[in-house]
Write an enzyme that holds these catalytic residues in place. Sequence first.
Site, mmCIF file in Angstrom:
data_model
loop_
_atom_site.group_PDB
_atom_site.id
_atom_site.type_symbol
_atom_site.label_atom_id
_atom_site.label_comp_id
_atom_site.label_asym_id
_atom_site.label_seq_id
_atom_site.Cartn_x
_atom_site.Cartn_y
_atom_site.Cartn_z
ATOM 1 N N SER A 174 46.368 99.657 40.790
ATOM 2 C CA SER A 174 45.207 99.163 40.022
ATOM 3 C C SER A 174 43.915 99.622 40.675
ATOM 4 O O SER A 174 42.942 99.945 39.988
ATOM 5 C CB SER A 174 45.237 97.647 39.861
ATOM 6 O OG SER A 174 45.985 97.008 40.847
ATOM 7 N N THR A 175 43.927 99.687 42.019
ATOM 8 C CA THR A 175 42.721 100.108 42.739
ATOM 9 C C THR A 175 42.308 101.533 42.376
ATOM 10 O O THR A 175 41.125 101.874 42.393
ATOM 11 C CB THR A 175 42.976 100.016 44.265
ATOM 12 O OG1 THR A 175 43.512 98.730 44.544
ATOM 13 C CG2 THR A 175 41.716 100.226 45.069
ATOM 14 N N SER A 180 43.492 97.019 48.547
ATOM 15 C CA SER A 180 42.311 97.806 48.213
ATOM 16 C C SER A 180 41.234 97.744 49.301
ATOM 17 O O SER A 180 40.581 98.742 49.611
ATOM 18 C CB SER A 180 41.716 97.288 46.902
ATOM 19 O OG SER A 180 41.487 95.901 47.032
ATOM 20 N N ILE A 211 49.676 96.251 51.555
ATOM 21 C CA ILE A 211 49.068 97.301 50.730
ATOM 22 C C ILE A 211 47.876 96.649 50.048
ATOM 23 O O ILE A 211 48.043 95.638 49.351
ATOM 24 C CB ILE A 211 50.062 97.809 49.653
ATOM 25 C CG1 ILE A 211 51.299 98.435 50.304
ATOM 26 C CG2 ILE A 211 49.376 98.807 48.719
ATOM 27 C CD1 ILE A 211 52.430 98.780 49.330
ATOM 28 N N GLY A 248 50.218 91.713 49.330
ATOM 29 C CA GLY A 248 49.298 92.318 48.369
ATOM 30 C C GLY A 248 48.019 91.510 48.243
ATOM 31 O O GLY A 248 47.213 91.753 47.357
ATOM 32 N N TYR A 271 56.691 96.558 42.444
ATOM 33 C CA TYR A 271 55.328 96.017 42.533
ATOM 34 C C TYR A 271 55.277 94.740 41.689
ATOM 35 O O TYR A 271 55.247 94.796 40.467
ATOM 36 C CB TYR A 271 54.328 97.066 42.037
ATOM 37 C CG TYR A 271 52.869 96.658 42.073
ATOM 38 C CD1 TYR A 271 52.438 95.440 42.595
ATOM 39 C CD2 TYR A 271 51.878 97.524 41.601
ATOM 40 C CE1 TYR A 271 51.106 95.089 42.627
ATOM 41 C CE2 TYR A 271 50.545 97.184 41.627
ATOM 42 C CZ TYR A 271 50.158 95.967 42.136
ATOM 43 O OH TYR A 271 48.824 95.619 42.163
ATOM 44 N N THR A 317 52.495 90.909 45.571
ATOM 45 C CA THR A 317 51.133 90.439 45.304
ATOM 46 C C THR A 317 51.236 89.065 44.655
ATOM 47 O O THR A 317 50.991 88.883 43.472
ATOM 48 C CB THR A 317 50.363 91.453 44.426
ATOM 49 O OG1 THR A 317 50.370 92.712 45.106
ATOM 50 C CG2 THR A 317 48.918 91.039 44.217
ATOM 51 N N LYS A 375 56.253 95.194 46.927
ATOM 52 C CA LYS A 375 54.829 94.918 47.162
ATOM 53 C C LYS A 375 54.595 93.569 46.515
ATOM 54 O O LYS A 375 54.588 93.446 45.291
ATOM 55 C CB LYS A 375 53.960 96.000 46.517
ATOM 56 C CG LYS A 375 52.477 95.668 46.475
ATOM 57 C CD LYS A 375 51.705 96.922 46.179
ATOM 58 C CE LYS A 375 50.392 96.667 45.446
ATOM 59 N NZ LYS A 375 49.539 95.655 46.031
ATOM 60 N N ASP A 392 44.914 90.673 50.438
ATOM 61 C CA ASP A 392 44.274 91.038 51.708
ATOM 62 C C ASP A 392 43.648 89.824 52.406
ATOM 63 O O ASP A 392 43.600 89.757 53.636
ATOM 64 C CB ASP A 392 43.197 92.114 51.476
ATOM 65 C CG ASP A 392 43.692 93.246 50.586
ATOM 66 O OD1 ASP A 392 44.864 93.205 50.157
ATOM 67 O OD2 ASP A 392 42.913 94.167 50.314
ATOM 68 N N GLU A 393 43.174 88.875 51.599
ATOM 69 C CA GLU A 393 42.525 87.689 52.166
ATOM 70 C C GLU A 393 43.544 86.765 52.834
ATOM 71 O O GLU A 393 43.182 85.818 53.519
ATOM 72 C CB GLU A 393 41.697 86.935 51.121
ATOM 73 C CG GLU A 393 42.362 86.629 49.790
ATOM 74 C CD GLU A 393 42.408 87.813 48.818
ATOM 75 O OE1 GLU A 393 43.128 88.791 49.107
ATOM 76 O OE2 GLU A 393 41.762 87.750 47.772
#
Length: 289
Positions: A44-45, A204, A202, A185, A133, A163, A161, A187-188
């Site tokens: 998506s990024t 963005s 993984i 998935g 994913y 997320t 992955k 990052d925070e």
Amino acid sequence: MKGIITALITPFHEDGTINEKGLKEIVRYNIDTMKVNGLYVGGSTSESFLMDEKQKQQLFALVKKEAGETVPLIAQIGSLHVEEAVRLGNEAKQLGYDALSAITPYYYKFSFQEIKAYYQRLTEETNHPMIIYSNPAFTGAQFSVDDYGELLAFPNVIGVKYTDTDLAKLAKLKQMHPDKIFFSGADEMLFPFAVSGADGAIGSTYNLIGKEAIQLYEAIQASDLKTARDVQSQMNQVIDYLLDVGVYQGIKHVFKQKGLDAGFMKFPFRELTEEEKKNVEKILGIIEK
Ligand code: HMN
């Protein structure tokens, strides 16, 4: 194929074609400056759901040409059009991509059996390592531990992955499938993911804070939880600014401030307003410290 992997952004020209010079710069920055452990291309990024097949092939070829053999490359090929996904997968394999990844088929409320049949076909017809994913918030496809187990049983499926935010499920999955690779998935939430058994991440935001993410992972490996938590808080200040304006738009603007040709967004994404640009520039004060 572990550690911190950047979900690559794609610099576009104003007319929606790929800005090749900018793309090379972003690939180099991730490999040479962020020193990330791999690149995830066409997620998506990369705005790939807005690209046609030809443009996705072009993106895969350009990134491989610039990255060469320096870091592992993963091509996200998922498409509702399974024949297109198969063609893209075989093309990426031919180009030398180390693994494929595919978003679960979305929009229609497919049953798990239908989703399973999709991955069976994709993995059989591409015959290359595949990372599922899973992004339930965007696709609506929510899997149980047993569902994941059925997908992980396909010979070419090497990992997920993930997320999602259900860390109890992640921990259970890792325990049940220790040989498979699980990527965070979100990052925070890298810190809680890493302590729950994720093998890597993984994301963005690693375009900008890949170094910090690597530092966090190393701190966890050294059992230095205080450092890991501190690094996550610093990363989250950056991520909050990005979320305020749109993560991909924000990353591109910060790159431009650093002198990289991060280009335009692909229509119908809009560009940032002057006020949004000013806000997101506050990131420079955090990452250059
Ligand atoms: C992709 O390109 O598909 C990404 O890897 C997706 C990635 O998981 C990002 N999630 C989404 O864009 C929905 C995260 O990196 C996300 O941008 C970050 O956690 C900030 O919320």
